[in-house]
Write a protein that holds these residues in place. Structure first.
Motif, PDB file in Angstrom:
ATOM      1  N   ASP A   1      -4.227  10.753   1.327  1.00 40.64           N
ATOM      2  CA  ASP A   1      -4.663  11.434   2.542  1.00 40.64           C
ATOM      3  C   ASP A   1      -4.219  10.649   3.770  1.00 40.64           C
ATOM      4  OD1 ASP A   1      -6.350   9.228   2.712  1.00 40.64           O
ATOM      5  OD2 ASP A   1      -8.148  10.319   2.099  1.00 40.64           O
ATOM      6  N   ALA A   2      -4.746  11.024   4.931  1.00 40.93           N
ATOM      7  CA  ALA A   2      -4.328  10.377   6.173  1.00 40.93           C
ATOM      8  C   ALA A   2      -4.723   8.906   6.240  1.00 40.93           C
ATOM      9  CB  ALA A   2      -4.930  11.127   7.364  1.00 40.93           C
ATOM     10  N   SER A   3      -5.687   8.499   5.423  1.00 39.29           N
ATOM     11  CA  SER A   3      -6.122   7.103   5.402  1.00 39.29           C
ATOM     12  C   SER A   3      -5.420   6.290   4.329  1.00 39.29           C
ATOM     13  CB  SER A   3      -7.640   7.026   5.186  1.00 39.29           C
ATOM     14  OG  SER A   3      -8.328   7.693   6.222  1.00 39.29           O
ATOM     15  N   GLY A   4      -4.523   6.925   3.559  1.00 36.10           N
ATOM     16  CA  GLY A   4      -3.828   6.217   2.498  1.00 36.10           C
ATOM     17  C   GLY A   4      -4.613   6.152   1.197  1.00 36.10           C
ATOM     18  N   GLU A   5      -5.749   6.855   1.124  1.00 35.19           N
ATOM     19  CA  GLU A   5      -6.538   6.896  -0.110  1.00 35.19           C
ATOM     20  C   GLU A   5      -5.994   7.984  -1.029  1.00 35.19           C
ATOM     21  OE1 GLU A   5      -8.711   4.681  -0.703  1.00 35.19           O
ATOM     22  OE2 GLU A   5      -9.066   3.835   1.289  1.00 35.19           O
ATOM     23  N   ILE A   6      -6.047   7.755  -2.331  1.00 31.19           N
ATOM     24  CA  ILE A   6      -5.542   8.733  -3.289  1.00 31.19           C
ATOM     25  C   ILE A   6      -6.450   9.961  -3.307  1.00 31.19           C
ATOM     26  CG2 ILE A   6      -5.149   9.196  -5.741  1.00 31.19           C
ATOM     27  CD1 ILE A   6      -4.230   6.324  -6.059  1.00 31.19           C
ATOM     28  N   ASN A   7      -5.855  11.126  -3.074  1.00 30.88           N
ATOM     29  CA  ASN A   7      -6.611  12.376  -3.128  1.00 30.88           C
ATOM     30  C   ASN A   7      -6.018  13.384  -4.118  1.00 30.88           C
ATOM     31  OD1 ASN A   7      -4.309  13.041  -1.742  1.00 30.88           O
ATOM     32  ND2 ASN A   7      -5.337  13.989   0.008  1.00 30.88           N
ATOM     33  N   GLU A   8      -4.850  13.056  -4.681  1.00 30.17           N
ATOM     34  CA  GLU A   8      -4.248  13.871  -5.736  1.00 30.17           C
ATOM     35  C   GLU A   8      -3.686  12.935  -6.799  1.00 30.17           C
ATOM     36  OE1 GLU A   8      -2.072  17.740  -4.494  1.00 30.17           O
ATOM     37  OE2 GLU A   8      -1.550  16.247  -2.973  1.00 30.17           O
ATOM     38  N   TYR A   9      -3.739  13.354  -8.055  1.00 30.20           N
ATOM     39  CA  TYR A   9      -3.210  12.504  -9.113  1.00 30.20           C
ATOM     40  C   TYR A   9      -2.950  13.329 -10.370  1.00 30.20           C
ATOM     41  CZ  TYR A   9      -8.173  12.589 -10.465  1.00 30.20           C
ATOM     42  OH  TYR A   9      -9.445  12.981 -10.785  1.00 30.20           O
TER      43      TYR A   9
ATOM     44  N   PRO B   1       0.816  -1.215   0.000  1.00 31.44           N
ATOM     45  CA  PRO B   1       0.000   0.000   0.000  1.00 31.44           C
ATOM     46  C   PRO B   1       0.852   1.268   0.000  1.00 31.44           C
ATOM     47  CG  PRO B   1      -0.828  -1.583   1.603  1.00 31.44           C
ATOM     48  CD  PRO B   1       0.493  -2.109   1.138  1.00 31.44           C
ATOM     49  N   LEU B   2       0.347   2.314  -0.657  1.00 34.56           N
ATOM     50  CA  LEU B   2       1.010   3.619  -0.616  1.00 34.56           C
ATOM     51  C   LEU B   2       0.952   4.164   0.813  1.00 34.56           C
ATOM     52  CD1 LEU B   2      -0.524   5.206  -3.849  1.00 34.56           C
ATOM     53  CD2 LEU B   2       1.797   4.304  -3.581  1.00 34.56           C
ATOM     54  N   PRO B   3       1.986   4.886   1.241  1.00 32.18           N
ATOM     55  CA  PRO B   3       1.968   5.444   2.599  1.00 32.18           C
ATOM     56  C   PRO B   3       0.909   6.524   2.748  1.00 32.18           C
ATOM     57  CG  PRO B   3       3.858   6.249   1.361  1.00 32.18           C
ATOM     58  CD  PRO B   3       3.233   5.180   0.520  1.00 32.18           C
ATOM     59  N   SER B   4       0.466   6.728   3.956  1.00 29.49           N
ATOM     60  CA  SER B   4      -0.495   7.797   4.245  1.00 29.49           C
ATOM     61  C   SER B   4       0.180   9.160   4.130  1.00 29.49           C
ATOM     62  CB  SER B   4      -1.073   7.609   5.650  1.00 29.49           C
ATOM     63  OG  SER B   4      -1.702   6.349   5.768  1.00 29.49           O
TER      64      SER B   4
END
Length: 228
Positions: A106-114, A55-58
């Motif tokens: 974001d803080a949860s590790g979900e993608i918010n920028e791309y 997983p990508l880091p938070s």
């Protein structure tokens, strides 16, 4: 003995890393296109995914995570613009630059920028050659689009990519317009459940079989040791 210990340690570490690695897939879907030219239609959109070995880091800032100088976290990708499919086998990052495959979390590790910018077919190009660009990003409120162009000239840096293009409104194109955010979802591959094999019970000898075995052993002992 020391060499054996080192080999054993390496195997243990390798097995530990393999156990801890979690293959993660990030799946994208854009808003529907609002401006199109055939063969694209307004019922189409950009869809696809990329995969990482963990997983990508938070709280990851917008970072190049692919090849060509990026972090190399991406192990595979596949995106579709409704007409063309873009994979590592048939596409490249635009201009072969790592900044053309970037994401943040974001803080949860979900993608918010791309910001992902791909071209197909792969470089190098030989003018005149038709190619299609796929670009989707989170800035300007979200945007996704594909555009076909004609390569007129190439620059070798480090490979032959197109430096002069021509396009016309009659060329195939599609886009969502600005302020059209896309959506990312994340899925982590679960480890397969451990398979436990019950111990095979030792079959009990039939009573008469046990008796015959004892008799046979006594006869063998008597022959070897006559005084018994």
């Amino acid at each position: 003995m020391l060499k054996f210990t080192r080999v054993l340690f390496v195997l243990i570490v390798a097995l530990s890393n393999a156990t801890n690695a979690q293959v993660t897939t990030y799946t994208f879907e854009s808003a529907p296109y609002v401006s199109v030219n055939p063969p694209y239609t307004t019922s189409m959109r950009v869809t696809g995914s990329f995969t990482t070995s963990s997983p990508l880091p938070s709280n990851l800032a917008l970072t190049a995570i692919g090849d060509f100088g990026g972090s190399g976290l991406v192990t595979s990708y596949s995106f579709d613009d409704g007409v063309n499919t873009y994979t590592p086998a048939n596409s490249s990052y635009r201009y072969l630059l790592p900044i053309n495959f970037r994401v943040g979390t974001d803080a949860s590790g979900e993608i918010n920028e791309y910001d992902i910018f791909l071209v197909t077919p792969q470089y190098p190009y030989t003018p005149p050659e038709v190619f299609t660009e796929l670009h989707f990003l989170s800035s300007t409120g979200g945007y996704a689009g594909a555009d076909q162009s004609l390569c007129q000239n190439v620059t070798s840096l480090p490979d032959s990519y197109c430096s002069v293009t021509s396009g016309a409104l009659s060329d195939p194109f599609a886009n969502t317009g600005s302020s059209a955010p896309g959506n990312w979802t994340r899925s982590v591959a679960s480890s397969p459940p451990a398979v436990t094999t019950p111990p095979t019970p030792v079959p009990a000898l039939p009573v008469w079989g046990a008796i015959m075995l004892c008799v046979g052993l006594l006869l063998m002992a008597r022959r070897r040791f006559p005084k018994i």
